[in-house]
Design a protein around this motif. Structure first.
Motif, PDB file in Angstrom:
ATOM      1  N   ARG A   1       4.219   7.102   2.783  1.00 32.84           N
ATOM      2  CA  ARG A   1       5.050   6.673   1.660  1.00 32.84           C
ATOM      3  C   ARG A   1       4.750   5.214   1.323  1.00 32.84           C
ATOM      4  O   ARG A   1       4.605   4.383   2.218  1.00 32.84           O
ATOM      5  CB  ARG A   1       6.524   6.825   2.021  1.00 32.84           C
ATOM      6  N   GLY A   2       4.639   4.924   0.028  1.00 29.77           N
ATOM      7  CA  GLY A   2       4.395   3.558  -0.387  1.00 29.77           C
ATOM      8  C   GLY A   2       5.532   2.641   0.026  1.00 29.77           C
ATOM      9  O   GLY A   2       6.714   2.988  -0.111  1.00 29.77           O
TER      10      GLY A   2
ATOM     11  N   GLY B   1       1.379  -1.565   0.828  1.00 26.97           N
ATOM     12  CA  GLY B   1       0.865  -0.648   1.848  1.00 26.97           C
ATOM     13  C   GLY B   1       1.636   0.650   1.888  1.00 26.97           C
ATOM     14  O   GLY B   1       2.395   0.976   0.961  1.00 26.97           O
ATOM     15  N   VAL B   2       1.435   1.385   2.964  1.00 32.86           N
ATOM     16  CA  VAL B   2       2.101   2.667   3.154  1.00 32.86           C
ATOM     17  C   VAL B   2       2.624   2.749   4.583  1.00 32.86           C
ATOM     18  O   VAL B   2       2.137   2.052   5.477  1.00 32.86           O
ATOM     19  CB  VAL B   2       1.149   3.851   2.889  1.00 32.86           C
TER      20      VAL B   2
ATOM     21  N   VAL C   1      -8.021   4.641   1.705  1.00 29.20           N
ATOM     22  CA  VAL C   1      -7.137   4.442   0.563  1.00 29.20           C
ATOM     23  C   VAL C   1      -7.306   2.996   0.089  1.00 29.20           C
ATOM     24  O   VAL C   1      -7.316   2.068   0.905  1.00 29.20           O
ATOM     25  CB  VAL C   1      -5.662   4.699   0.927  1.00 29.20           C
ATOM     26  N   PHE C   2      -7.452   2.821  -1.225  1.00 27.77           N
ATOM     27  CA  PHE C   2      -7.555   1.486  -1.804  1.00 27.77           C
ATOM     28  C   PHE C   2      -6.561   1.369  -2.952  1.00 27.77           C
ATOM     29  O   PHE C   2      -6.274   2.351  -3.650  1.00 27.77           O
ATOM     30  CB  PHE C   2      -8.977   1.210  -2.301  1.00 27.77           C
ATOM     31  N   ARG C   3      -6.060   0.157  -3.150  1.00 22.01           N
ATOM     32  CA  ARG C   3      -5.034  -0.112  -4.153  1.00 22.01           C
ATOM     33  C   ARG C   3      -5.548  -1.129  -5.159  1.00 22.01           C
ATOM     34  O   ARG C   3      -6.216  -2.100  -4.792  1.00 22.01           O
ATOM     35  CB  ARG C   3      -3.769  -0.639  -3.466  1.00 22.01           C
ATOM     36  N   SER C   4      -5.231  -0.898  -6.444  1.00 17.52           N
ATOM     37  CA  SER C   4      -5.605  -1.826  -7.507  1.00 17.52           C
ATOM     38  C   SER C   4      -4.372  -2.147  -8.348  1.00 17.52           C
ATOM     39  O   SER C   4      -3.570  -1.258  -8.652  1.00 17.52           O
ATOM     40  CB  SER C   4      -6.690  -1.228  -8.391  1.00 17.52           C
ATOM     41  N   THR C   5      -4.261  -3.412  -8.732  1.00 16.75           N
ATOM     42  CA  THR C   5      -3.184  -3.823  -9.626  1.00 16.75           C
ATOM     43  C   THR C   5      -3.730  -4.355 -10.952  1.00 16.75           C
ATOM     44  O   THR C   5      -2.979  -4.921 -11.748  1.00 16.75           O
ATOM     45  CB  THR C   5      -2.312  -4.908  -8.953  1.00 16.75           C
TER      46      THR C   5
END
Length: 357
Positions: A313-314, A320-321, A270-274
């Motif tokens: 869950r975020g 993170g989660v 899982v990767f996150r982008s803002t």
């Protein structure tokens, strides 16, 4: 065993097989022409996606099963469906108008919130549609070798028949939407599915990788596929442009809210982008198993689900989660909010609820 006896048994087997094949051929009905059968066990049979249709929930799955619930998933009714093809995805841009897609290139439309469905398109037509579209472009620009490549692809689709799955569907409203599937298969409609335009030439996908998912996050529209493929619609270029991908394995989907996007895929990645997918940071899931579904709950929190049934869950800080304990696990293929009841999850074991506190 002697060669004569083996030959005799082989000949007998071929003869019996031929007779059986003749009998089957006499009664064969294509799943694209065979209505889905009602089943009392439909809520426990494999389901692959679930979506909100206003206050209603609609789930789709194997053998053309479509279910709908008007009580946040406590009880379900089976819809009338004109095909028995496995269905992979469903989306309702409004409470009444919705689309479902699946194997054999099938596209279904509902105008009554999922209670009944009609077929708009199938794989027997998609190849011919693509071939005619790119033949016209090739005729208008004979020096453009790109069109010749897409013509050849259209000819291949026609020759191979209705065997190409559509994997996801997304509509902006009751008129404008997209279908995506294997081998860079992508079509767009501007008239609610009465006509479709192939868009294989509008993706930065030169290897024709599978398009596994299409999802909107705020005003941005993303595609996720195999071998690290991440694309986003570029209105200026009028195409799905490549994003820098932080992982070269398969992506199964994208979920998020304005200012925050999560891409999820194989082996717990899982990767996150803002910043709209221009840069990514890895999210530690603590799981080695694939993340196969994502959703927002009624409160706007982001949830991710694994092939084994884990729920993530975020975190409140958005970085993170956290793993949410459950009494039992079951594979999750799709998830949707069910108001105050929490989330409804679907997968290989049917439908179940996940309360959200």
């Amino acid at each position: 065993m002697g060669s004569f006896k083996k030959s005799a048994l082989l000949a007998l087997g071929i003869a019996l097989g031929s007779l059986q094949g003749i009998a089957q051929a006499a009664t064969f009905v294509d799943v694209l022409d065979l209505p889905a059968k009602p089943s009392a066990l439909a809520t426990r049979s494999p389901l692959r996606d679930v979506a909100q249709a206003g206050e209603r929930l609609v789930a789709v799955g194997q053998r053309g099963h479509i279910l709908y619930s008007d009580d946040a998933g406590k009880s379900w009714q089976q819809a009338g469906v004109p095909v028995s093809s496995d269905l992979n995805s469903v989306h309702f841009p409004t409470a009444k108008q919705g689309w479902a897609v699946g194997n054999d290139g099938v596209v279904l439309h509902s105008s009554d919130g999922g209670a009944s469905w009609v077929k708009q398109l199938d794989g027997r037509q998609i190849g011919e549609l693509g071939l005619a579209h790119y033949q016209a472009l090739a005729s208008a620009e004979p020096a453009n070798e790109t069109w010749a490549q897409f013509v050849a692809e259209g000819e291949r689709l026609v020759a191979e028949g209705a065997d190409k799955p559509l994997l996801d569907v997304w509509f902006a409203d009751d008129k404008r939407g997209y279908l995506v599937g294997v081998f860079n298969l992508i079509l767009r409609t501007e008239d609610g599915g009465r006509s479709w335009v192939p868009m294989q030439d509008r993706t930065d996908n030169p290897q024709s990788l599978h398009l596994n998912a299409i999802a909107a996050v705020g005003d941005e529209l993303y595609l996720a596929g195999e071998q690290g493929l991440l694309l986003k619609w570029d209105a200026g270029q009028q195409r799905f442009a490549a994003l820098p991908s932080p992982y070269q394995g398969t992506w199964f989907g994208v979920v998020g809210k304005p200012g925050e996007v999560f891409a999820y895929g194989l082996r717990g990645h899982v990767f996150r982008s803002t910043d709209g997918g221009q840069s990514w940071s890895q999210v530690d899931t603590g799981l080695p198993v694939s993340i196969t579904a994502g959703a927002l709950d009624a409160g706007g929190d982001i949830w991710l689900f694994s092939l084994a049934g884990h729920a993530l869950r975020g975190r409140d800080d958005g970085a993170g989660v956290v793993l949410v304990p459950q009494q039992s696990l079951a594979p999750v293929a799709g998830a949707a909010p069910a108001g105050s009841a929490g989330l409804v999850l679907v997968g290989e074991r049917g439908v179940r609820a996940l309360p959200v506190e």
